[in-house]
Motif scaffolding. Sequence first.
Motif, mmCIF file in Angstrom:
data_model
loop_
_atom_site.group_PDB
_atom_site.id
_atom_site.type_symbol
_atom_site.label_atom_id
_atom_site.label_comp_id
_atom_site.label_asym_id
_atom_site.label_seq_id
_atom_site.Cartn_x
_atom_site.Cartn_y
_atom_site.Cartn_z
ATOM 1 N N UNK A 1 0.819 -1.217 0.000
ATOM 2 C CA UNK A 1 0.000 0.000 0.000
ATOM 3 C C UNK A 1 0.845 1.256 0.000
ATOM 4 N N UNK A 2 2.072 1.161 0.503
ATOM 5 C CA UNK A 2 3.057 2.251 0.420
ATOM 6 C C UNK A 2 2.487 3.592 0.909
ATOM 7 N N UNK A 3 1.776 3.545 2.033
ATOM 8 C CA UNK A 3 1.299 4.778 2.643
ATOM 9 C C UNK A 3 0.045 5.386 2.046
ATOM 10 N N UNK A 4 -0.547 4.758 1.038
ATOM 11 C CA UNK A 4 -1.764 5.314 0.435
ATOM 12 C C UNK A 4 -2.869 5.379 1.495
ATOM 13 N N UNK A 5 -3.480 6.540 1.723
ATOM 14 C CA UNK A 5 -4.453 6.672 2.810
ATOM 15 C C UNK A 5 -5.870 6.220 2.461
ATOM 16 N N UNK A 6 -6.197 6.064 1.173
ATOM 17 C CA UNK A 6 -7.573 5.805 0.753
ATOM 18 C C UNK A 6 -8.081 4.469 1.287
ATOM 19 N N UNK A 7 -9.254 4.482 1.922
ATOM 20 C CA UNK A 7 -9.828 3.246 2.429
ATOM 21 C C UNK A 7 -10.126 2.282 1.289
ATOM 22 N N UNK A 8 -10.481 2.800 0.125
ATOM 23 C CA UNK A 8 -10.776 1.925 -1.009
ATOM 24 C C UNK A 8 -9.513 1.199 -1.483
ATOM 25 N N UNK A 9 -8.412 1.930 -1.555
ATOM 26 C CA UNK A 9 -7.145 1.317 -1.954
ATOM 27 C C UNK A 9 -6.682 0.310 -0.901
ATOM 28 N N UNK A 10 -6.876 0.637 0.360
ATOM 29 C CA UNK A 10 -6.375 -0.208 1.441
ATOM 30 C C UNK A 10 -7.155 -1.525 1.536
ATOM 31 N N UNK A 11 -8.480 -1.450 1.410
ATOM 32 C CA UNK A 11 -9.272 -2.685 1.433
ATOM 33 C C UNK A 11 -8.975 -3.522 0.197
ATOM 34 N N UNK A 12 -8.821 -2.869 -0.958
ATOM 35 C CA UNK A 12 -8.479 -3.601 -2.184
ATOM 36 C C UNK A 12 -7.144 -4.327 -2.038
ATOM 37 N N UNK A 13 -6.147 -3.647 -1.488
ATOM 38 C CA UNK A 13 -4.819 -4.243 -1.336
ATOM 39 C C UNK A 13 -4.829 -5.387 -0.332
ATOM 40 N N UNK A 14 -5.571 -5.230 0.759
ATOM 41 C CA UNK A 14 -5.627 -6.306 1.757
ATOM 42 C C UNK A 14 -6.311 -7.547 1.183
ATOM 43 N N UNK A 15 -7.374 -7.343 0.407
ATOM 44 C CA UNK A 15 -8.060 -8.468 -0.232
ATOM 45 C C UNK A 15 -7.129 -9.133 -1.250
ATOM 46 N N UNK A 16 -6.438 -8.338 -2.044
ATOM 47 C CA UNK A 16 -5.521 -8.889 -3.042
ATOM 48 C C UNK A 16 -4.415 -9.707 -2.378
ATOM 49 N N UNK A 17 -3.901 -9.225 -1.261
ATOM 50 C CA UNK A 17 -2.832 -9.945 -0.570
ATOM 51 C C UNK A 17 -3.297 -11.336 -0.145
ATOM 52 N N UNK A 18 -4.464 -11.415 0.457
ATOM 53 C CA UNK A 18 -4.943 -12.721 0.904
ATOM 54 C C UNK A 18 -5.357 -13.606 -0.262
ATOM 55 N N UNK A 19 -5.934 -13.022 -1.295
ATOM 56 C CA UNK A 19 -6.296 -13.819 -2.477
ATOM 57 C C UNK A 19 -5.048 -14.374 -3.170
ATOM 58 N N UNK A 20 -3.926 -13.681 -3.063
ATOM 59 C CA UNK A 20 -2.690 -14.191 -3.680
ATOM 60 C C UNK A 20 -2.235 -15.481 -3.019
ATOM 61 N N UNK A 21 -2.679 -15.723 -1.800
ATOM 62 C CA UNK A 21 -2.401 -16.978 -1.106
ATOM 63 C C UNK A 21 -3.577 -17.951 -1.212
ATOM 64 N N UNK A 22 -4.556 -17.617 -2.040
ATOM 65 C CA UNK A 22 -5.705 -18.498 -2.235
ATOM 66 C C UNK A 22 -6.755 -18.412 -1.155
#
Length: 206
Positions: free
Chosen positions: A73-94
């Motif tokens: 996330x590199x410091x991005x404050x947007x809640x939309x970006x942060x939830x998207x990145x957290x979901x992507x991280x876990x989906x990358x592990x299936x």
Amino acid sequence: MLLGVAGVYCVPVLLTYIANGEQDQCTFGSVSNEQYRAYLQQAKVLSSETPGGFSWDDVKASTRLDQLFEKMIDGNPSVYERVAASHALLRSFGAQYRNTFDMRPAPYETVAKKGGVVSFNYYLNVNRLGLFHPLLPFFRTTYVNVHLFGPGHFYTGLIPSIAGDIRFHVQYPVLDNSRPVDERAPENCPLVPNLALSDSFSRIAK
């Protein structure tokens, strides 16, 4: 015999690479599916570098996911970006998204008024973290909770949290597991706040 044992371990793991593809059709407020998939690709690169990076320690695993998320996330404050990145991280592990915990149908409105966290529940096959246990061939579901801190809730532990922070909590499988099944939500992706509430859940400067 050996083929049977290999099948017990390998087939469920292989299925995590192809299952729940609908959970990658997500958009998150202003974050398009194309932008989400860029996060997913970034997360897959990071997750491919993590074999051996996880141990059988819930706290250390949680910290490891926190670190990977902050790198993405590199410091991005947007809640939309942060939830998207957290979901992507876990989906990358299936991981499989199960639900937004306990505050339906309006989790963001509830937390905005009362304070607290919005939590997303996931199931994750522990073998995708590079961990195997000969005594747990049928107990591989790791529970991962993603906590999004809302206004008025400030955790002051070793790592203080403020509104907009995201923290991961990992619970590895155990033989004596009395945890109830997390019901599968009708939506395929974590919920995000409407535009009027988005600033309340975007990360503020410390």
